[in-house]
Design an enzyme around this catalytic site. Structure first.
Site, mmCIF file in Angstrom:
data_model
loop_
_atom_site.group_PDB
_atom_site.id
_atom_site.type_symbol
_atom_site.label_atom_id
_atom_site.label_comp_id
_atom_site.label_asym_id
_atom_site.label_seq_id
_atom_site.Cartn_x
_atom_site.Cartn_y
_atom_site.Cartn_z
ATOM 1 C CB ILE A 61 36.920 38.748 45.988
ATOM 2 C CG1 ILE A 61 38.449 38.724 46.137
ATOM 3 C CG2 ILE A 61 36.366 37.334 45.994
ATOM 4 C CD1 ILE A 61 38.918 38.127 47.448
ATOM 5 C CB SER A 62 39.037 43.325 44.897
ATOM 6 O OG SER A 62 39.291 44.720 44.810
ATOM 7 C CB VAL A 63 37.197 44.204 39.486
ATOM 8 C CG1 VAL A 63 37.123 42.697 39.473
ATOM 9 C CG2 VAL A 63 35.813 44.821 39.694
#
Length: 400
Positions: A73-75
């Site tokens: 969900i976050s990179v």
């Protein structure tokens, strides 16, 4: 340097220099200012838990946070995509820039680009993301970057920004972004339309926006108020259809039954080329489009063509569907586009799909053939054929 097992660990400065050279060669970096920013920022320090080789890889992301199902969900976005989008953004010294979606490293690049007289603000909905970003910015000398925890749709900090860059896949362009954009400002946003995403550089055009450039992009989806409104149905194990268009029928049982019927092949006689451009054209010009996905086991079984491995535009009716394939054909320059169709209306859908393939090959087979406009406000009573309906306005596309 070598590790205990004898493997070689390369110096981060060397990795960074190699990254910049490779980005130039692959035309991710085109300007000296972006090259200087990428050469200055110690990218690996914004991913302290990842190998430096991964942080400096041109095309791989670095996971930052996963959800309960193990999905990212976050990179930290791939270096090549960040470079391309910063080139699109065209940041100048002294500018005021807003970033929506933060990991820290892109904000550091932006601070390098605006210089000591500019201002960078980065916003993220997740404290677990913005917190480490703040720590890493301070530790690497970019303490002038402002970090804010807020929803990217409604929590835009007050002010007029020369540039706004969005680093999550956005389903729409909310009024807050347009309202915060200076009269001659530019917004770069990975805009998702019917399951496909493009990084589009928009300039102000009266109350709306008009595109300057666009390119292929892949991002984790926006969270919060701006989350996408999508429907996804599993026809059977390993086969799914996905769309954000409420007008597209997704009759799961009927479409699954269609898959059991004999498949119809229709060859267009049109060249298959520039797959990302063709994919965009099909997505925005088929009359009732969804995205067909199939996993490798289903493709290996021969039920679905390999074109669906990463998603392919499908023309869908209540009980039938058609999608693109290809075959070798020297007469069309190497490959020819074709259609696979299933269901009672396979013939009609295949004909319609093949006509769209021919139109693209004959008139729009090149990069940059589309101009996007975003028109905020209520949709007109009669939508233009090329319009994509959004929550806050419509996207229209002109093909050249």
């Amino acid at each position: 340097m070598t590790t205990m097992d004898g493997s070689l660990v390369r110096d981060p400065d060397e990795l960074r220099a190699d990254m910049v050279r490779a980005l130039r060669e692959q035309e991710g970096i085109k300007s000296e200012r972006v090259a200087a920013a990428f050469a200055a920022v110690p990218r690996h320090l914004f991913a302290p838990d990842a190998p430096a080789e991964l942080a400096y890889n041109l095309h791989r992301t670095v996971p930052v946070k996963k959800d309960g199902n193990g999905l990212d969900i976050s990179v930290m976005s791939a270096a090549h995509l960040q470079a391309v989008m910063l080139e699109q953004l065209a940041v100048g010294p002294g500018m005021k820039v807003l970033e929506i979606g933060s990991n820290g490293v892109n904000a550091a690049y932006l601070q390098e680009l605006v210089g000591p007289d500019g201002e960078v603000t980065t916003v993220d909905i997740d404290p677990d993301v913005i917190g480490p970003a703040r720590v890493n910015l301070d530790a690497t000398g970019y303490s002038r970057v402002k970090t804010i925890v807020a929803d990217g749709e409604s929590g835009v900090p007050a002010g007029q920004y020369d540039r706004i860059i969005v680093t999550v896949a956005a389903w729409d362009i909310p009024p807050s972004w347009i309202g915060a954009l200076a009269e001659k400002g530019r917004l770069v946003v990975p805009l998702t339309m019917c399951g496909t995403t493009r990084s589009i550089a928009f300039d102000r055009d009266g109350d709306g926006l008009i595109s300057d450039s666009y390119g292929l992009a892949h991002f984790v989806p926006m969270q919060g108020e701006g989350a996408a409104r999508e429907r996804k149905v599993m026809l059977r194990l390993g086969v799914a259809l996905q769309t954000d268009d409420v007008r597209v029928p997704l009759n799961t049982d009927a479409l699954n039954s269609a898959l059991d019927t004999s498949r119809l092949e229709r060859w267009s006689g049109a060249a298959y080329d520039l797959p990302d451009e063709l994919d965009l054209y099909l997505t925005l010009n088929l009359s009732s489009v969804a995205r067909l996905h199939a996993d490798p086991a289903v493709i290996d079984s021969g039920i679905i063509e390999p074109s669906a491995r990463f998603g392919v535009p499908a023309l869908v009716s209540e009980d039938s569907f058609a999608y693109r394939t290809r075959r070798e054909n020297a007469d069309t320059g190497g490959y020819e586009s074709g259609v696979i169709a299933h269901g009672p209306n396979a013939e009609a859908l295949a004909d319609d799909y093949a006509n769209v393939l021919r139109e693209w090959a004959a008139n729009h087979r090149r990069r940059g053939a589309a101009t996007f406009r975003y028109l905020p406000g209520p949709a007109p009573a009669t939508l233009p054929q090329d319009a994509v309906l959004r929550r806050h306005g419509i996207v229209t596309v002109t093909w050249h």
